[in-house]
Scaffold this motif. Structure first.
Motif, PDB file in Angstrom:
ATOM      1  N   VAL A 198       0.844  -1.194   0.000  1.00 43.27           N
ATOM      2  CA  VAL A 198       0.000   0.000   0.000  1.00 43.27           C
ATOM      3  C   VAL A 198       0.879   1.244   0.000  1.00 43.27           C
ATOM      4  O   VAL A 198       1.806   1.362   0.810  1.00 43.27           O
ATOM      5  N   GLU A 199       0.590   2.172  -0.911  1.00 40.95           N
ATOM      6  CA  GLU A 199       1.378   3.394  -1.037  1.00 40.95           C
ATOM      7  C   GLU A 199       0.811   4.542  -0.201  1.00 40.95           C
ATOM      8  O   GLU A 199       1.540   5.272   0.455  1.00 40.95           O
ATOM      9  N   ARG A 200      -0.520   4.729  -0.263  1.00 42.00           N
ATOM     10  CA  ARG A 200      -1.141   5.804   0.511  1.00 42.00           C
ATOM     11  C   ARG A 200      -2.632   5.531   0.663  1.00 42.00           C
ATOM     12  O   ARG A 200      -3.235   4.793  -0.138  1.00 42.00           O
ATOM     13  N   VAL A 201      -3.233   6.146   1.701  1.00 44.17           N
ATOM     14  CA  VAL A 201      -4.669   6.040   1.952  1.00 44.17           C
ATOM     15  C   VAL A 201      -5.178   7.446   2.246  1.00 44.17           C
ATOM     16  O   VAL A 201      -4.551   8.195   3.001  1.00 44.17           O
ATOM     17  N   GLY A 237     -11.356  -6.599  -4.451  1.00 39.58           N
ATOM     18  CA  GLY A 237     -11.573  -7.323  -3.208  1.00 39.58           C
ATOM     19  C   GLY A 237     -10.356  -7.280  -2.303  1.00 39.58           C
ATOM     20  O   GLY A 237     -10.482  -7.120  -1.077  1.00 39.58           O
ATOM     21  N   GLU A 238      -9.160  -7.410  -2.897  1.00 36.95           N
ATOM     22  CA  GLU A 238      -7.936  -7.355  -2.104  1.00 36.95           C
ATOM     23  C   GLU A 238      -7.713  -5.951  -1.527  1.00 36.95           C
ATOM     24  O   GLU A 238      -7.309  -5.798  -0.375  1.00 36.95           O
ATOM     25  N   ILE A 239      -7.997  -4.927  -2.340  1.00 36.03           N
ATOM     26  CA  ILE A 239      -7.798  -3.559  -1.850  1.00 36.03           C
ATOM     27  C   ILE A 239      -8.836  -3.211  -0.790  1.00 36.03           C
ATOM     28  O   ILE A 239      -8.542  -2.474   0.161  1.00 36.03           O
ATOM     29  N   GLN A 240     -10.045  -3.760  -0.927  1.00 35.85           N
ATOM     30  CA  GLN A 240     -11.088  -3.462   0.071  1.00 35.85           C
ATOM     31  C   GLN A 240     -10.684  -3.975   1.449  1.00 35.85           C
ATOM     32  O   GLN A 240     -11.046  -3.372   2.472  1.00 35.85           O
ATOM     33  N   LYS A 241      -9.926  -5.065   1.509  1.00 32.29           N
ATOM     34  CA  LYS A 241      -9.458  -5.570   2.799  1.00 32.29           C
ATOM     35  C   LYS A 241      -8.612  -4.514   3.508  1.00 32.29           C
ATOM     36  O   LYS A 241      -8.653  -4.395   4.737  1.00 32.29           O
ATOM     37  N   VAL A 242      -7.849  -3.747   2.726  1.00 29.74           N
ATOM     38  CA  VAL A 242      -7.052  -2.660   3.297  1.00 29.74           C
ATOM     39  C   VAL A 242      -7.980  -1.566   3.810  1.00 29.74           C
ATOM     40  O   VAL A 242      -7.834  -1.065   4.933  1.00 29.74           O
ATOM     41  N   ALA A 243      -8.948  -1.186   2.978  1.00 26.91           N
ATOM     42  CA  ALA A 243      -9.866  -0.107   3.369  1.00 26.91           C
ATOM     43  C   ALA A 243     -10.612  -0.444   4.645  1.00 26.91           C
ATOM     44  O   ALA A 243     -10.839   0.429   5.498  1.00 26.91           O
ATOM     45  N   GLU A 244     -10.978  -1.699   4.810  1.00 27.93           N
ATOM     46  CA  GLU A 244     -11.750  -2.094   5.988  1.00 27.93           C
ATOM     47  C   GLU A 244     -10.952  -1.929   7.279  1.00 27.93           C
ATOM     48  O   GLU A 244     -11.532  -1.821   8.361  1.00 27.93           O
TER      49      GLU A 244
END
Length: 323
Positions: A198-201, A237-244
Motif C-alpha cells: 500500500v502506497e497511501r490512503v 476485493g484485495e484492496i477493500q481488505k485494506v480499506a476495511e
C-alpha cells in the motif's frame, strides 16, 4: 479537412501548460485532442454517490520559483489550499484535483472523447494527425504529451524518430464509500506504517472535497505489477481488505470502484524538459517524465509536468520565429 497551427495530443497538465504558454505568446490557432471526457489526465476526480474522490494526484509540492509564483495566485483565487506537510507544503485543489485542471484549461479549445490513431510527418507538407474516426487534421506543429509508450504507437513511421525509452509502473486505486467515519486521522492522508503493497490512503471527507466519507487506497507499483492479470473484482476485493482496516466501529463499506493507471509513474526519467522529433523537429514530446536539467527531485510529479509543458510551449514559440 481541418487545419490547425498547433495540435496538442493529451489534455493533462503538460498539454494544458503548453497551450497556455503558446497563447501568452500570441499563438491562438491551437487544439488539444483528449481521449477522455475531461481534461486533467492524472488530475482526476470521480463522483461516487453523493461524494467525490481524487484518484490520481492527491496533491503537489513546489520547488521552483516559476510554479510558486503561480501557486500564490491560485491560493489568492481560492483554487488551491495548503493541505499538510513541512518543510514542503502539500497543496491540493479546494474542489478536487480535476477542478484545478479545468480552471487552468479555461477557454483553450479542446476536442474531448477523441482518440488519435497516428501522426504522419510529411517531408514537404504539413503534419497529418489522424483520429480513430478516420478524420484527419493538418497542422504545422504537434506536441505529444501522452506517455512515451503510447506516443511511440502514434509515431510509427515518423522520420528521424529519436524518442527516449521510458518504462512506467502501473498503480491500482480502490475507491470506497463508508456509511460512517474512518479511522484515518486529520488531515485525511496516510503514507507511513501502511500494510505491505500500500502506497497511501486518503479520506476525502477529511481532505475537504467530499460531503460524504470516501476513501482512496493506492497500491504500490510492485503490487500492481504482480496483480495486473487479475480480474477487476479480484483486485478490488484485495484492496477493500485494506480499506476495511480504517473503518470506525459501526461503519461499513457501502460501495467500491477500481481505477487502473497503466502509466502511473515513470521508472526512468529524461533529463531534458522535451524532445524534438520528426522533420525539422516539428513534433515535440513532453510530459512529467521529462525533467529540466536542474530538477532536484529527480522524479515524475505535478511540477515536472507543469514545467515540461511550459518549456515545450516556449520552444514552439521560438520555432515559429525561426530561432
Amino acid at each position: 479537412m481541418e487545419t490547425k497551427e498547433v495540435i496538442i495530443i493529451g489534455g493533462g497538465l503538460s498539454g494544458i501548460m503548453t497551450a497556455r504558454t503558446l497563447m501568452k505568446k500570441g499563438v491562438e490557432d491551437i487544439l488539444i485532442v483528449e481521449k477522455s471526457r475531461s481534461v486533467g489526465g492524472r488530475l482526476a476526480t470521480r463522483r461516487i454517490g453523493d461524494g467525490k474522490a481524487d484518484h490520481g494526484a492527491q496533491f503537489f509540492t513546489v520547488r521552483s520559483r516559476e510554479l510558486q509564483e503561480e501557486v500564490e495566485k491560485w491560493l489568492e483565487g481560492g483554487w488551491v489550499k495548503r493541505w499538510f506537510g513541512s518543510p514542503y507544503p502539500r497543496y491540493t485543489s479546494t474542489d478536487g484535483m480535476n477542478s484545478l485542471a479545468k480552471q487552468l484549461a479555461g477557454t483553450i479549445p479542446v476536442k474531448l472523447n477523441t482518440r488519435v490513431s497516428s501522426i504522419r510527418d510529411g517531408r514537404d507538407g504539413p503534419l497529418e494527425v489522424e483520429l480513430e474516426t478516420g478524420e484527419k487534421i493538418l497542422t504545422r506543429h504537434c506536441v505529444v504529451t501522452a506517455p512515451v509508450p503510447q506516443a511511440l504507437q502514434l509515431l510509427t513511421g515518423t522520420s528521424r524518430l529519436r524518442a527516449p525509452s521510458i518504462s512506467f509502473a502501473p498503480c491500482f486505486v480502490g475507491m470506497f464509500t463508508f456509511d460512517g467515519a474512518s479511522r484515518i486521522p486529520s488531515p485525511g492522508h496516510l503514507d507511513e506504517e501502511l500494510p505491505d503493497g500500500v502506497e497511501r490512503v486518503v479520506d476525502h471527507y477529511k481532505k475537504g472535497i467530499s460531503s460524504t466519507v470516501t476513501v482512496s487506497v493506492y497500491m504500490t507499483g510492485d503490487w500492481s505489477k504482480r496483480n495486473e492479470r487479475l480480474e477487476d473484482d479480484d483486485i478490488l476485493g484485495e484492496i477493500q481488505k485494506v480499506a476495511e482496516n480504517y473503518l470506525e466501529r459501526g461503519s461499513a463499506v457501502t460501495g467500491a470502484q477500481l481505477k487502473r493507471w497503466k502509466y502511473a509513474e515513470a521508472e526512468t526519467v529524461v533529463r531534458t524538459p522535451f524532445v524534438e522529433m520528426g522533420e525539422e523537429g516539428r513534433i515535440i514530446l513532453c510530459g512529467d517524465a521529462f525533467l529540466r536539467e536542474n530538477d532536484g527531485a529527480g522524479r515524475t510529479r505535478f511540477e515536472s509536468a507543469y514545467l515540461s509543458g511550459i518549456s515545450a510551449g516556449k520552444r514552439l514559440a521560438e520555432k515559429r520565429k525561426g530561432i
